[in-house]
Design a protein around this motif. Structure first.
Motif, PDB file in Angstrom:
ATOM      1  N   LEU A   6      -4.247  -6.130  10.178  1.00 36.10           N
ATOM      2  CA  LEU A   6      -4.863  -4.937   9.657  1.00 36.10           C
ATOM      3  C   LEU A   6      -4.771  -3.645  10.465  1.00 36.10           C
ATOM      4  CD1 LEU A   6      -8.431  -6.431   8.827  1.00 36.10           C
ATOM      5  CD2 LEU A   6      -6.687  -5.545   7.123  1.00 36.10           C
ATOM      6  N   ILE A   7      -4.798  -3.710  12.005  1.00 36.75           N
ATOM      7  CA  ILE A   7      -4.795  -2.528  12.575  1.00 36.75           C
ATOM      8  C   ILE A   7      -3.186  -2.098  12.810  1.00 36.75           C
ATOM      9  CG2 ILE A   7      -4.347  -3.679  14.932  1.00 36.75           C
ATOM     10  CD1 ILE A   7      -6.210  -1.103  15.886  1.00 36.75           C
ATOM     11  N   CYS A  64       1.364   1.370   7.399  1.00 38.91           N
ATOM     12  CA  CYS A  64       1.369   1.874   6.068  1.00 38.91           C
ATOM     13  C   CYS A  64       1.648   3.228   6.091  1.00 38.91           C
ATOM     14  CB  CYS A  64       0.002   1.437   5.535  1.00 38.91           C
ATOM     15  SG  CYS A  64      -0.786   2.397   4.242  1.00 38.91           S
ATOM     16  N   PHE A  73     -11.772   0.131  16.781  1.00 40.06           N
ATOM     17  CA  PHE A  73     -11.375  -1.192  15.792  1.00 40.06           C
ATOM     18  C   PHE A  73     -11.838  -2.433  16.395  1.00 40.06           C
ATOM     19  CE2 PHE A  73      -8.339  -4.213  14.173  1.00 40.06           C
ATOM     20  CZ  PHE A  73      -8.493  -3.978  12.803  1.00 40.06           C
ATOM     21  N   TYR A  77      -7.364   2.952   2.620  1.00 39.42           N
ATOM     22  CA  TYR A  77      -7.249   1.965   3.796  1.00 39.42           C
ATOM     23  C   TYR A  77      -7.159   2.582   4.939  1.00 39.42           C
ATOM     24  CZ  TYR A  77      -5.257  -1.756   6.567  1.00 39.42           C
ATOM     25  OH  TYR A  77      -5.074  -2.491   7.514  1.00 39.42           O
ATOM     26  N   ILE A  78      -6.329   3.826   5.101  1.00 43.48           N
ATOM     27  CA  ILE A  78      -6.011   4.584   5.904  1.00 43.48           C
ATOM     28  C   ILE A  78      -7.458   5.039   6.507  1.00 43.48           C
ATOM     29  CG2 ILE A  78      -5.025   6.723   6.760  1.00 43.48           C
ATOM     30  CD1 ILE A  78      -3.159   4.562   6.852  1.00 43.48           C
ATOM     31  N   LEU A  95       0.674  -1.316  -0.130  1.00 42.64           N
ATOM     32  CA  LEU A  95       0.026  -0.056  -0.059  1.00 42.64           C
ATOM     33  C   LEU A  95       0.720   1.395  -0.123  1.00 42.64           C
ATOM     34  CD1 LEU A  95      -2.719  -0.958   2.676  1.00 42.64           C
ATOM     35  CD2 LEU A  95      -3.126  -0.572   0.351  1.00 42.64           C
ATOM     36  N   MET A 146     -15.451  -3.008  15.694  1.00 46.54           N
ATOM     37  CA  MET A 146     -15.267  -3.299  14.167  1.00 46.54           C
ATOM     38  C   MET A 146     -15.069  -4.882  14.239  1.00 46.54           C
ATOM     39  SD  MET A 146     -14.058  -0.248  11.982  1.00 46.54           S
ATOM     40  CE  MET A 146     -12.579  -0.896  10.988  1.00 46.54           C
ATOM     41  N   PHE A 169      -0.898  11.280   6.727  1.00 44.07           N
ATOM     42  CA  PHE A 169      -0.128  10.160   6.731  1.00 44.07           C
ATOM     43  C   PHE A 169       0.820  10.057   7.834  1.00 44.07           C
ATOM     44  CE2 PHE A 169      -2.040   8.993   2.985  1.00 44.07           C
ATOM     45  CZ  PHE A 169      -1.929   7.677   2.917  1.00 44.07           C
ATOM     46  N   ILE A 205      -1.279  10.491  11.320  1.00 44.64           N
ATOM     47  CA  ILE A 205      -1.666   9.130  11.592  1.00 44.64           C
ATOM     48  C   ILE A 205      -0.774   8.326  12.475  1.00 44.64           C
ATOM     49  CG2 ILE A 205      -2.389   6.914  11.048  1.00 44.64           C
ATOM     50  CD1 ILE A 205      -4.657   8.891  10.353  1.00 44.64           C
ATOM     51  N   THR A 214      -7.968   4.372  18.360  1.00 44.62           N
ATOM     52  CA  THR A 214      -8.266   3.630  17.231  1.00 44.62           C
ATOM     53  C   THR A 214      -8.633   2.110  17.673  1.00 44.62           C
ATOM     54  OG1 THR A 214      -5.906   3.468  16.417  1.00 44.62           O
ATOM     55  CG2 THR A 214      -7.234   4.769  15.273  1.00 44.62           C
ATOM     56  N   THR A 265      -2.301   0.160   9.639  1.00 50.92           N
ATOM     57  CA  THR A 265      -2.617   1.401   9.543  1.00 50.92           C
ATOM     58  C   THR A 265      -1.378   2.301   9.916  1.00 50.92           C
ATOM     59  OG1 THR A 265      -3.335   1.494  11.983  1.00 50.92           O
ATOM     60  CG2 THR A 265      -5.137   1.180  10.222  1.00 50.92           C
ATOM     61  N   ALA A 325     -10.471   4.033   6.068  1.00 51.07           N
ATOM     62  CA  ALA A 325     -11.438   2.986   6.496  1.00 51.07           C
ATOM     63  C   ALA A 325     -10.688   2.382   7.988  1.00 51.07           C
ATOM     64  CB  ALA A 325     -11.447   1.709   5.657  1.00 51.07           C
ATOM     65  N   VAL A 326      -9.461   2.316   8.013  1.00 53.30           N
ATOM     66  CA  VAL A 326      -9.022   1.502   9.168  1.00 53.30           C
ATOM     67  C   VAL A 326      -8.229   2.352  10.306  1.00 53.30           C
ATOM     68  CG1 VAL A 326      -7.757  -0.140  10.091  1.00 53.30           C
ATOM     69  CG2 VAL A 326      -8.494  -0.362   7.709  1.00 53.30           C
ATOM     70  N   ALA A 327      -8.214   3.619   9.773  1.00 60.81           N
ATOM     71  CA  ALA A 327      -7.368   4.758  10.944  1.00 60.81           C
ATOM     72  C   ALA A 327      -8.484   5.803  11.202  1.00 60.81           C
ATOM     73  CB  ALA A 327      -6.324   5.079  10.472  1.00 60.81           C
ATOM     74  N   ILE A 328      -8.950   6.531  10.086  1.00 55.35           N
ATOM     75  CA  ILE A 328      -9.616   7.743  10.286  1.00 55.35           C
ATOM     76  C   ILE A 328     -11.246   7.489  10.790  1.00 55.35           C
ATOM     77  CG2 ILE A 328     -10.540   9.760   9.252  1.00 55.35           C
ATOM     78  CD1 ILE A 328      -7.984   9.837   7.472  1.00 55.35           C
ATOM     79  N   TRP A 329     -11.788   6.485   9.979  1.00 55.97           N
ATOM     80  CA  TRP A 329     -12.917   5.984  10.574  1.00 55.97           C
ATOM     81  C   TRP A 329     -13.281   5.537  11.956  1.00 55.97           C
ATOM     82  CZ3 TRP A 329     -17.814   6.999  10.587  1.00 55.97           C
ATOM     83  CH2 TRP A 329     -18.612   6.217  10.860  1.00 55.97           C
TER      84      TRP A 329
END
Lengths: 291, 317
Positions: free
Chosen positions: A161-162, A168, A143, B40-41, A105, A146, A128, A131, A139, A165, B43-47
């Motif tokens: 997945l987490i 990435c 998460f 991706y960011i 990504l 979710m 980015f 983040i 988060t 973030t 959906a999985v970080a900002i959301w």
């Protein structure tokens, strides 16, 4: 003029010679200081190593014993108590999975942000970067809910997945700074030669930033490997990695410091060796990833 | 010459038209490359972050039957800021951040000056010094907890034996636990500060440094009047990076003291994790998380301004 130089040269040589010996003396002092600092600095690391090879009878001796006969007893015990291979497998899958996903990504995104003409590109890059500074708890809670709702709780995927973030975001920023410092000329030349857009990225730009990719990968692996907070809440007893097992073992009565030290070997030595062997990339990541 | 000038436009005209379209295609291609990461960011970080802001206005506890949410406005925030543990956590986090970063900076700067000379020896030293940075904070906490144990720890035993600390040890005292944790943080992260400052030192313009040497300034004058002002942007960068990280401290505290004794070492993150992931008090924990995000954002903004100013000043010199 000529007489002046001849008279002035001698003392100047003497002065510079004095300066050289002063410099040598200074370097010697600096090096001694560094060696002393490192010696003191390594005490906790050496303790960790030593503890793992200490026989159980010396473990809790009070006052602490400095001399002991090294033994592999603790390592045998680790394999009795823990399913080390399964823990290692989880750690490897989680860290490699997140690293691969983050690179897939982040590397193209970093390239795109560095080459895009849009004035929003730099703001996306900053986003980015931002983040990465968010505390994970912010988060992690949503998460967690979710993952519960879509049924991934307790799997490696949830952790991958987490972790991806943050990883990435790190890779994108890092590759952004690598690609930005890369001149566009080569890609332009390739494009006029009939290279496709993807070819210009994949075959021309990408090979020149391999050091950046190695540094990024190293940091992704290190981050996921070292994390325990996320894994502690998102994995179950089947999918838990080394770090979580280490934390769980900690404070249990029947597990000694020696066993813990031996288990800690597995969770620290791989990363330590990676950082030492890939030191150049490690240092690059620490300095370039932050600018 | 004249032939060339007439020849080029006739050749370029069609390609230029094509390159307009090509440029659009190129921007689309770049967009396609960036899109997966951005989505991706988002959906999985900002959301989740947006959801967290939403949760913070609700009284929402997962352990309550039915999981009912009641809107409470800013109550969660008010509660964190007035609650005794909340205030303690906020104060602890600031004390920890400022204390740790201050010493890491002083020691890191000294270390960077020692390592400045280029050479194999210094590179090897740096590689060794960076080992703590690679060790899991979990294991770091574990090591120090063992070293500081009063009955069998190499450090803790002698400190207690010689009467330097109370017989219960550094980590068990309400006044000594936090400074001890700051010390552990300093041990782990000083090399990183040194490394960032070292990169800044190596990027300093050589001619200015040589001029300072030729002037016959003493080394202290050289450092204070020449090196430090030029290094200032890097200094601020190192400070803000470490402050943002130290503000999120969790691992080493969680492992060594768990926030205790009492709440003497509870940081915002430790408090948030306890509330959110142990008591499942989602709304309250979200408020704690958002307060720390706000603090981190303010620190980042303040330091960005400082870095800009220092950059301008360094360029003027």
């Amino acid at each position: 003029m000529s007489t002046m130089t001849t008279t002035a040269t001698l003392p100047r040589i003497a002065a510079s010679a004095r300066r050289v010996t002063a410099l040598q003396k200074r370097i010697r002092i600096e090096r001694t200081a560094l060696v002393l600092i490192i010696a003191v600095y390594m005490i906790p690391v050496l303790w960790l190593v030593a503890t793992a090879y200490k026989p159980p009878k010396d473990m809790f001796s009070s006052p602490p014993s400095f001399l002991f006969e090294p033994t592999l007893h603790n390592f045998r015990r680790v394999f009795e108590v823990f399913d080390v291979w399964s823990l290692l497998q989880s750690s490897i899958i989680i860290s490699l999975g997140s690293a691969v996903l983050s690179l897939l990504l982040g590397v193209p995104a970093g390239y795109a942000l560095a080459r895009a003409r849009s004035r929003y590109a730099i703001w996306v890059a900053y986003l980015f970067l931002a983040i990465r500074t968010v505390p994970i708890i912010a988060t992690l809670l949503p998460f967690y809910l979710m993952m519960r709702d879509i049924g991934l709780l307790g799997t490696w995927w949830a952790v991958i997945l987490i972790n991806t973030t943050l990883n990435c975001a790190f890779v994108t920023w890092m590759m952004f700074s690598y690609f930005r410092s890369l001149p566009r000329d080569m890609e332009e030349a390739a494009l006029t030669d009939g290279c496709t857009l993807f070819g210009a990225f994949y075959r021309v730009a990408l090979p020149t930033v391999v050091p950046g990719i190695i540094a990024s990968a190293l940091f992704c692996v290190m981050f996921s490997w070292n994390d325990f907070l996320v894994a502690m809440f998102l994995t179950n007893s089947d999918s838990k990695p080394l770090s979580v097992a280490l934390l769980a073992a900690f404070g249990t009565k029947d597990i000694t410091w020696g066993t813990l030290g031996a288990l800690a070997h597995f969770s620290t030595v791989p990363i330590m060796l990676m950082a030492l062997f890939l030191n150049r990339y490690f240092v690059q990541g620490l300095t370039k990833g932050v600018h | 010459m004249s032939i060339a000038t007439t020849a080029i436009p006739s050749q370029r005209l069609p390609t230029r038209k094509k390159s307009m379209r090509f440029d659009d295609r190129r921007q689309l291609f770049l967009l396609a490359l960036a899109l997966p990461a951005v989505v991706y960011i988002a959906a999985v970080a900002i959301w989740p972050l947006v959801q967290g802001i939403g949760y913070s206005f609700f009284d929402y506890n997962l352990l309550r039957r039915g999981g009912a949410k009641t809107f409470v406005g800013l109550d969660n925030y008010v509660q964190v800021l007035t609650d005794k543990t909340g205030q303690r956590a906020l104060i602890n986090t600031f004390v920890f951040t400022i204390g740790a970063v201050f010493f890491e900076f002083i020691l890191g700067l000294g270390l960077a000056m020692l390592l400045w000379r280029d050479g194999r020896f210094n590179r090897i030293c740096l590689a060794f010094l960076l080992i703590p940075v690679t060790i899991t904070p979990l294991v770091v906490g574990l090591i120090f907890r063992a070293l500081l144990a009063v009955d069998y720890g190499y450090i803790g035993y002698y400190l207690a034996e010689w009467g330097i600390t109370s017989p219960r040890g550094l980590l068990a005292g309400t006044t000594t636990a936090l400074p001890t944790l700051i010390f552990v943080d300093i041990w782990e992260w000083t090399p990183l500060v040194a490394l960032i400052l070292l990169a800044g030192l190596k990027a300093l313009p050589g001619d200015i440094l040589e001029a300072a040497f030729a002037d016959g300034a003493t080394s202290w004058q050289r450092f204070r009047l020449v090196i430090l002002p030029l290094l200032l942007p890097t200094v601020f960068l190192a400070l803000v990076l470490r402050m943002m990280d130290a503000f999120r401290v969790f691992d080493s505290i969680f492992v060594t003291t768990g926030g205790g004794p009492g709440d003497s070492t509870t940081s915002l993150m430790v408090y948030g994790v306890k509330q959110g992931l142990q008591f499942f008090n989602i709304g309250y924990a979200a408020a704690i998380a958002n307060i720390s995000i706000l603090c981190i954002a303010l620190m980042a903004a303040a330091f960005t301004l400082l870095i800009r100013r220092a950059d301008v000043k360094a360029n003027e010199q």
